[in-house]
Design an enzyme around this catalytic site. Sequence first.
Site, short mmCIF file in Angstrom:
data_model
loop_
_atom_site.label_atom_id
_atom_site.label_comp_id
_atom_site.label_asym_id
_atom_site.label_seq_id
_atom_site.Cartn_x
_atom_site.Cartn_y
_atom_site.Cartn_z
N ARG A 1 32.47 42.04 39.04
CA ARG A 1 33.73 42.75 39.31
C ARG A 1 34.28 43.47 38.07
NH1 ARG A 1 38.45 39.68 42.46
NH2 ARG A 1 38.46 38.23 40.70
N LYS B 1 40.37 40.41 48.51
CA LYS B 1 41.77 40.66 48.88
C LYS B 1 42.26 41.97 48.26
CE LYS B 1 43.47 36.78 47.18
NZ LYS B 1 42.25 36.19 46.59
N ARG C 1 38.74 28.20 39.27
CA ARG C 1 39.60 28.99 40.17
C ARG C 1 39.25 28.70 41.64
NH1 ARG C 1 38.50 34.70 38.40
NH2 ARG C 1 40.07 35.29 39.92
N ARG D 1 37.82 41.12 33.81
CA ARG D 1 38.86 40.11 33.61
C ARG D 1 38.30 38.89 32.88
NH1 ARG D 1 41.53 39.37 39.44
NH2 ARG D 1 41.75 37.29 38.52
N ARG E 1 50.62 30.78 46.89
CA ARG E 1 49.40 30.04 46.58
C ARG E 1 49.61 28.54 46.62
NH1 ARG E 1 46.77 34.44 43.31
NH2 ARG E 1 44.77 33.72 42.56
#
Length: 217
Positions: free
Chosen positions: A127, A13, A171, A160, A88
Amino acid sequence: MYLILLGPPGVGKGTQGVLLADATGWERVVTGDLLRTAKDAGTPLGQQAQQYMTAGDLVPDHLIIKMVEEKLTTLPVGTGVIFDGFPRTREQASAFKMMLQPLGRSIDGVVVLDASDEVLTERISGRRSCLSCGSVYNMVLAPPQREGVCDNDGTSLFHRADDHPDTVQNRLDVYRRETEPLIAYYEGSKSTVYHVPSDGGVDEVQGEVRRALGLDE
Ligand code: AMP
């Protein structure tokens, strides 16, 4: 255009939102980035959000709704906006609808990105993100030119805390339980929902997103 990017963590996203914003001039409202900035600045919101984010749980709806309401007041009237990471939950989606009414706006489109859990886990583990401009890299699939540094603005990239494997599964579970049902919610509303498979490469997915939105015609 008010557009929601909906999809599980790691689906791209952020990456797709940055490319789409560059191509269209639309603003991005990224609730995860707003929360991380608040956390780093040590604001009361950041302090309240921290424990939820570290565990990979959702930050309570009332905090998110207030944050987005405040953010909307800072955007010039008539600007196109890409919402990434919001809403969400059903409660956030209902509150979002209500907060847009007095502005004479509504959700014009919802782009649903999805990929297999295997692809998501691989993307998340590699990431690295730039907190300054929102650019997202992958150490294996899309590395920056200089290791650890953002190509756009030279800021050091960070890994992160909630991208570590023990938090990632939670998650994904939270997404499937709380957020995925919003697809049916928007399909039952006036918004147009576009499904874009996101197992492929960055440019391929971006092409699909733009085609779905009729931007490349
Ligand atoms: P993201 O960068 O979108 O993956 O968000 C990182 C974390 O911020 C999430 O795991 C949640 O803890 C929190 N967060 C971001 N957006 C929301 C939201 N709309 N509602 C609740 N929590 C959120």
